[in-house]
Design a protein around this motif. Structure first.
Motif, PDB file in Angstrom:
ATOM      1  N   GLU A  41      13.770 -33.171  20.318  1.00 50.09           N
ATOM      2  CA  GLU A  41      13.091 -32.333  20.599  1.00 50.09           C
ATOM      3  C   GLU A  41      13.038 -31.708  21.705  1.00 50.09           C
ATOM      4  OE1 GLU A  41      10.310 -31.154  18.620  1.00 50.09           O
ATOM      5  OE2 GLU A  41      11.387 -31.746  16.944  1.00 50.09           O
ATOM      6  N   ILE A  42      13.532 -32.602  23.050  1.00 50.14           N
ATOM      7  CA  ILE A  42      13.465 -32.102  24.504  1.00 50.14           C
ATOM      8  C   ILE A  42      14.574 -30.781  24.680  1.00 50.14           C
ATOM      9  CG2 ILE A  42      15.303 -33.490  25.236  1.00 50.14           C
ATOM     10  CD1 ILE A  42      13.547 -33.839  27.754  1.00 50.14           C
ATOM     11  N   LEU A  43      15.503 -30.693  23.781  1.00 47.81           N
ATOM     12  CA  LEU A  43      16.294 -29.452  23.666  1.00 47.81           C
ATOM     13  C   LEU A  43      15.663 -28.350  23.442  1.00 47.81           C
ATOM     14  CD1 LEU A  43      19.266 -31.269  21.825  1.00 47.81           C
ATOM     15  CD2 LEU A  43      18.790 -31.156  23.905  1.00 47.81           C
ATOM     16  N   LYS A  44      14.691 -28.348  22.951  1.00 46.25           N
ATOM     17  CA  LYS A  44      14.069 -27.289  22.519  1.00 46.25           C
ATOM     18  C   LYS A  44      13.420 -26.536  23.853  1.00 46.25           C
ATOM     19  CE  LYS A  44      12.459 -28.415  17.804  1.00 46.25           C
ATOM     20  NZ  LYS A  44      11.283 -28.646  17.252  1.00 46.25           N
ATOM     21  N   ALA A  45      13.196 -27.226  24.891  1.00 45.24           N
ATOM     22  CA  ALA A  45      12.664 -27.154  26.152  1.00 45.24           C
ATOM     23  C   ALA A  45      13.446 -26.516  27.130  1.00 45.24           C
ATOM     24  CB  ALA A  45      11.849 -28.258  26.809  1.00 45.24           C
ATOM     25  N   ASP A  46      14.820 -26.558  26.968  1.00 43.43           N
ATOM     26  CA  ASP A  46      16.108 -26.201  27.785  1.00 43.43           C
ATOM     27  C   ASP A  46      15.888 -24.717  28.197  1.00 43.43           C
ATOM     28  OD1 ASP A  46      16.950 -28.519  27.964  1.00 43.43           O
ATOM     29  OD2 ASP A  46      18.509 -28.275  26.394  1.00 43.43           O
ATOM     30  N   SER A  47      15.741 -24.117  29.346  1.00 40.72           N
ATOM     31  CA  SER A  47      15.838 -23.048  29.733  1.00 40.72           C
ATOM     32  C   SER A  47      17.332 -22.166  29.667  1.00 40.72           C
ATOM     33  CB  SER A  47      15.409 -22.851  31.353  1.00 40.72           C
ATOM     34  OG  SER A  47      16.490 -23.348  32.170  1.00 40.72           O
TER      35      SER A  47
END
Length: 551
Positions: A41-47
């Motif tokens: 899920e944290i990959l969705k927060a990558d800029s």
């Protein structure tokens, strides 16, 4: 800080303070340490510029969830021995995030200690049965992970079939005597251990979710890390942890930053605007020469003027008090994987000394080397928006150039501000099959209990656990704030604040600089005309990628 039995009961913030001090993004990032989502899920927060990665597990049972992967990655990266330099997290308090990561890791470690005892008593002593059950759940997890809709039904069918087979095995045991009873125990003991482990996991899951929700709700959630406070001179591990946290805080206050091409200044965001005033230095009196002055004299006057930005002729609110600092900017490659902070006699506790700053400002204006910038910075929206305006003054031959650039760092990604939701799913009604109803799911399901129990004994040796289950790799060069920052331009009021700050800063800079030029006998007519032109043009400021040159 309350002390009990030689230990600090709480280490870190206990009651969130108010004001634009970065509490919102700090607690949002800290909440990731307590989350139970999938690690991917944290990959969705990558800029756009900073990408993290989650390695694929070799055995699905040993994969980490988001909270486990995040807390472990943050602790290793920000407190590890011999770690690489970090990027400052403007608008946040990175030490608080690390403390909550330590606290979450401590809670899970206590749970894993209990689960390890369960695994020994109900698993290792009855190893054949344990291995069979783990194999079934591994196959079930692999099947359930497929995109085929029938995979979930097939995985459930496999578990039911295994349960029926176990019952048949118990009733029609092919062995007699000791081995017969041992075989029965091998079937039953892991199941009993599962019920025991489930109670342990549920209690910890409720605790973690309460902390996750409390941080995002503004509650008094303290980071409980007693191991960070040594109770005796012989506790070297606690002393090393305390020193690591102190070093983290000192690096956060460093006045050295890094320019990474189109990524802008790491930690401050991309450069969205640039305004330059460059005119020839001509004596006001043709019969007299210009009084000798240096770039530092102009910068010092600009510095004093910028500190007065919060004052105005009308009592209508206006600017809050800004942070005005001298920065030394080091250029690095756009895709650089690490940074190196300045060292030597001119650096103390990550701070470049004033005399070195002044020397760089006056001398390093062309060619290789670091550059000096004067920065005025506002942390707004409770830390969700960081506006930085940078000013640099250069003198080449007879031309003086004053450059003002705007940088903006937006809010943390919405992933980090989402509160825990009840686990549920929609199913078809038995009679009215064309309608659906919502069914609540257990907080910790069967698969999750098995995953946590299987991981527990290996948490004492993280390298093996990383190899089997994968881990989170943080984007480098790493800084907590800029790694998961969203763009501010999608938020109307944040965008307005960033754009509105440019005009008064530009006018204040030009006013202070022209005053110094007049005092030193420079003809300021062209400077004044150019300044008036820029003052008019900047009123229609619009964000753009100022570092992405069309060449």
């Amino acid at each position: 800080m309350a002390v009990e039995g030689g230990y600090a009961e709480f280490f870190g913030p206990q009651v969130p303070s108010t004001g634009d001090d970065g509490q919102t993004p700090t607690f949002a990032l800290a909440s990731a340490a307590y989350r139970d989502n999938e690690a991917d899920e944290i990959l969705k927060a990558d800029s756009e510029w900073h990408k993290s990665s989650v390695s694929k597990p070799r055995i699905a049972l040993f994969r980490p969830n988001l909270g486990e992967a995040f807390s472990r990655a943050v602790i290793d990266r920000m407190l590890g021995s011999g770690r690489a330099p970090l990027i400052q997290s403007f608008g946040t308090q990175p030490q608080v995030v690390v403390e909550h990561s330590l606290a979450a890791h401590r809670i899970r470690r206590e749970r894993d200690n209990r689960l390890s005892a369960v695994m020994v008593l109900c698993g290792v002593l009855f190893l054949p049965g344990l291995l069979v059950w783990l194999l079934v759940f591994q196959i079930r997890t692999t099947i359930a992970g497929r995109e085929d809709k029938r995979a979930g039904v097939l995985a459930t069918t496999l578990l039911v079939a295994m349960g029926l087979l176990a019952v048949v095995f118990l009733l029609r045991m092919p062995f007699d005597g000791f081995w017969g009873w041992y075989a029965r125990a091998c079937v039953v003991a892991p199941v009993i251990g599962w019920f025991w482990a489930k109670r342990i996991c549920e209690r910890t899951a409720h605790d973690l979710r309460e902390r996750w929700s409390g941080l995002l709700s503004g509650g008094s959630v303290g980071a409980k890390v007693p191991e960070a406070v040594p109770s005796s001179p012989g506790e070297t591990a606690a002393e090393e942890l305390r020193q690591s946290l102190a070093r983290l805080s000192a690096e956060q206050q460093s006045n050295s930053v890094f320019y990474a091409g189109p990524k802008g200044i790491l930690g401050m965001g991309t450069r969205w605007g640039s305004w330059q005033l460059a005119e020839e230095l001509v004596p006001a009196d043709p019969d007299r020469e210009i009084n000798p002055f240096r770039s530092w004299d102009v910068i010092k006057a600009v510095h004093d003027r910028l500190r007065m930005l919060e004052r105005g002729p009308l009592h209508t609110g206006g600017f809050p008090k800004p942070t005005v600092r001298h920065w030394i900017v080091t250029p690095i490659g756009e895709n650089a994987g690490a940074v190196s902070r300045p060292e030597g006699t001119d650096v103390e506790a990550y701070q470049i000394k004033p005399h070195a700053i002044q020397e760089i400002c006056n001398n390093q204006q062309f060619g290789a080397g670091d550059r000096h910038y004067l920065g005025v910075q506002w942390t707004l929206w409770d830390g969700q928006l960081v506006i930085t305006m940078l000013i640099t003054v250069t003198v080449l031959h007879e031309t003086l150039r004053i450059e003002v650039t705007g940088h903006a760092l937006g809010p943390v990604h919405p992933l980090f501000t989402s509160k825990p939701a009840a686990k549920e799913k929609s199913v078809q009604k038995s009679v009215r099959f064309w309608e659906t109803r919502t069914v609540k799911l257990p907080l910790v399901d069967t698969d999750e209990v098995v995953r946590l129990a299987a991981r527990a004994p290996l948490t004492w040796y993280p390298p093996l656990l990383y190899w089997l289950g994968g881990k989170l790799s943080l984007p480098e060069p790493f800084g907590l704030r800029h790694a998961w920052a969203d763009k501010p331009w999608r938020h109307r009021f944040m965008a307005d604040d960033a754009l509105r700050a440019a005009t008064p800063v530009l006018r204040a800079v030009h006013s202070a600089a022209i005053k110094v030029l007049k005092e030193n006998g420079v003809d300021t007519e062209k400077f004044g005309a150019r300044s008036a032109g820029l003052s008019g043009a900047i009123q229609e400021a619009a964000p753009k990628k100022a570092d992405v040159y069309d060449a």
